[in-house]
Design a protein around this motif. Structure first.
Motif, mmCIF file in Angstrom:
data_model
loop_
_atom_site.group_PDB
_atom_site.id
_atom_site.type_symbol
_atom_site.label_atom_id
_atom_site.label_comp_id
_atom_site.label_asym_id
_atom_site.label_seq_id
_atom_site.Cartn_x
_atom_site.Cartn_y
_atom_site.Cartn_z
ATOM 1 N N ARG A 295 11.393 -3.510 -13.919
ATOM 2 C CA ARG A 295 11.095 -4.873 -13.462
ATOM 3 C C ARG A 295 12.383 -5.599 -13.064
ATOM 4 N NH1 ARG A 295 10.179 -10.140 -15.602
ATOM 5 N NH2 ARG A 295 10.687 -9.542 -17.743
ATOM 6 N N PHE A 296 13.440 -5.413 -13.839
ATOM 7 C CA PHE A 296 14.731 -6.014 -13.509
ATOM 8 C C PHE A 296 15.219 -5.509 -12.153
ATOM 9 C CE2 PHE A 296 19.448 -6.123 -13.887
ATOM 10 C CZ PHE A 296 19.615 -7.486 -14.064
ATOM 11 N N ALA A 297 15.048 -4.215 -11.901
ATOM 12 C CA ALA A 297 15.469 -3.635 -10.621
ATOM 13 C C ALA A 297 14.692 -4.236 -9.457
ATOM 14 C CB ALA A 297 15.282 -2.120 -10.650
ATOM 15 N N LYS A 298 13.396 -4.478 -9.663
ATOM 16 C CA LYS A 298 12.556 -5.033 -8.601
ATOM 17 C C LYS A 298 12.854 -6.507 -8.351
ATOM 18 C CE LYS A 298 8.168 -3.934 -8.588
ATOM 19 N NZ LYS A 298 6.776 -3.684 -9.061
ATOM 20 N N GLU A 299 13.054 -7.265 -9.426
ATOM 21 C CA GLU A 299 13.201 -8.713 -9.299
ATOM 22 C C GLU A 299 14.639 -9.161 -9.074
ATOM 23 O OE1 GLU A 299 11.339 -10.492 -12.692
ATOM 24 O OE2 GLU A 299 9.356 -9.684 -12.204
ATOM 25 N N GLU A 300 15.596 -8.368 -9.532
ATOM 26 C CA GLU A 300 17.015 -8.709 -9.375
ATOM 27 C C GLU A 300 17.768 -7.495 -8.818
ATOM 28 O OE1 GLU A 300 18.294 -11.587 -9.719
ATOM 29 O OE2 GLU A 300 16.784 -12.689 -10.868
ATOM 30 N N PRO A 301 17.436 -7.070 -7.597
ATOM 31 C CA PRO A 301 18.029 -5.830 -7.076
ATOM 32 C C PRO A 301 19.550 -5.850 -6.977
ATOM 33 C CG PRO A 301 16.883 -7.047 -5.337
ATOM 34 C CD PRO A 301 16.496 -7.672 -6.632
ATOM 35 N N HIS A 302 20.135 -6.978 -6.581
ATOM 36 C CA HIS A 302 21.593 -7.023 -6.458
ATOM 37 C C HIS A 302 22.276 -6.935 -7.820
ATOM 38 C CE1 HIS A 302 21.786 -7.583 -2.176
ATOM 39 N NE2 HIS A 302 20.982 -8.635 -2.219
ATOM 40 N N LEU A 303 21.692 -7.573 -8.819
ATOM 41 C CA LEU A 303 22.273 -7.490 -10.159
ATOM 42 C C LEU A 303 22.068 -6.101 -10.746
ATOM 43 C CD1 LEU A 303 21.389 -10.945 -11.780
ATOM 44 C CD2 LEU A 303 23.367 -10.283 -10.385
ATOM 45 N N PHE A 304 20.924 -5.491 -10.463
ATOM 46 C CA PHE A 304 20.676 -4.126 -10.930
ATOM 47 C C PHE A 304 21.699 -3.166 -10.328
ATOM 48 C CE2 PHE A 304 18.857 0.094 -10.573
ATOM 49 C CZ PHE A 304 18.394 0.321 -11.859
ATOM 50 N N LYS A 305 21.949 -3.306 -9.038
ATOM 51 C CA LYS A 305 22.937 -2.440 -8.385
ATOM 52 C C LYS A 305 24.322 -2.654 -8.985
ATOM 53 C CE LYS A 305 20.416 -2.534 -4.005
ATOM 54 N NZ LYS A 305 20.397 -3.076 -2.620
ATOM 55 N N LEU A 306 24.644 -3.904 -9.285
ATOM 56 C CA LEU A 306 25.946 -4.213 -9.876
ATOM 57 C C LEU A 306 26.110 -3.543 -11.236
ATOM 58 C CD1 LEU A 306 28.611 -5.842 -10.034
ATOM 59 C CD2 LEU A 306 27.266 -7.750 -10.946
ATOM 60 N N LEU A 307 25.076 -3.600 -12.061
ATOM 61 C CA LEU A 307 25.172 -3.066 -13.415
ATOM 62 C C LEU A 307 24.991 -1.555 -13.479
ATOM 63 C CD1 LEU A 307 23.146 -5.730 -15.461
ATOM 64 C CD2 LEU A 307 25.637 -5.489 -15.307
ATOM 65 N N PHE A 308 24.074 -1.026 -12.665
ATOM 66 C CA PHE A 308 23.656 0.363 -12.863
ATOM 67 C C PHE A 308 23.825 1.283 -11.654
ATOM 68 C CE2 PHE A 308 20.884 -2.342 -15.589
ATOM 69 C CZ PHE A 308 21.418 -1.963 -16.811
ATOM 70 N N MET A 309 24.288 0.745 -10.515
ATOM 71 C CA MET A 309 24.428 1.591 -9.331
ATOM 72 C C MET A 309 25.800 1.462 -8.675
ATOM 73 S SD MET A 309 20.660 1.127 -7.525
ATOM 74 C CE MET A 309 21.100 2.233 -6.166
#
Length: 212
Positions: free
Chosen positions: A91-105
């Motif tokens: 859900r975090f990846a879907k709703e906050e894609p830029h933050l997800f990429k920053l933390l995990f990609m």
């Protein structure tokens, strides 16, 4: 209204976080941050030595947001706690894609990465207690499950797919059930073969004795 020349660190970090949420870390420059605050770059560099410091604060703020997702979803009771952690990650990846990429990609080739089981201790303990397996097996169980969850989350963050919660829940159940079978004792495998596949996560609720 004349521009403000004094901002707290918290205000600057919040503005930087907003930029990152909207456009990604690459959009977070001193000029962009100053424009968001409505000032020159002077207040920014009065509070921080450089933009690297600002970026580190943004990463910390993003991680706190992610942890809030975890706590919220695991406390809801919609899914068993372990499954809820995976659903929250996606859900975090879907709703906050830029933050997800920053933390995990992000590219971490220049970072020192060390295994730290204590960071995921609550999840390992859940697996150990409910599946009755060893510490090392519980860690491997979680690692393999996380690889599966991360794959779904990555595709969601990059708009490669747009699966609904019901379908995501179903495929996580399939992955969990397969891993549970592989890590179970031989006699449990024999029983599962006779009784049919476990459905402890199929409808979002846990079977007796398997509340993870």
């Amino acid at each position: 209204m004349p521009p403000r020349f004094k901002f707290t660190k918290e205000e600057i970090v919040q503005a930087a976080l907003d930029i990152t949420r909207e456009s990604g870390l690459s959009a977070l420059t001193a000029r962009a941050l100053a424009a968001r605050l409505g000032c020159s770059v002077k207040p920014v560099f009065g509070a921080f030595k450089n933009m690297e410091e600002v970026q580190q604060e943004v990463m910390a703020a993003a991680n706190r947001m992610y942890e809030d997702y975890l706590k919220t979803d695991m406390a809801k009771g919609q899914y068993p706690p372990y499954k809820a952690s995976g659903m929250a990650y996606i859900r975090f990846a879907k709703e906050e894609p830029h933050l997800f990429k920053l933390l995990f990609m992000r590219d971490r080739s220049g970072e020192k990465i060390e295994e730290n089981r204590e960071e995921i201790r609550p999840l390992i303990d859940l697996i150990k207690a409910n599946l009755g397996i060893s510490e090392d097996d519980a860690y491997m169980f979680h690692l393999e499950m996380w690889i599966y969850v991360h794959g779904i989350a990555t595709m969601a963050a990059t708009s490669y797919l747009d699966w609904g919660d019901e379908f995501v829940s179903s495929v996580l159940t399939d992955a969990y059930t397969g891993l549970k079978y592989r890590f179970s004792e031989p006699e449990e495998k024999s029983s599962a073969t006779v009784a049919g596949p476990a459905e402890d996560l199929a409808d979002g609720s846990a079977a007796a004795g398997d509340n993870i």
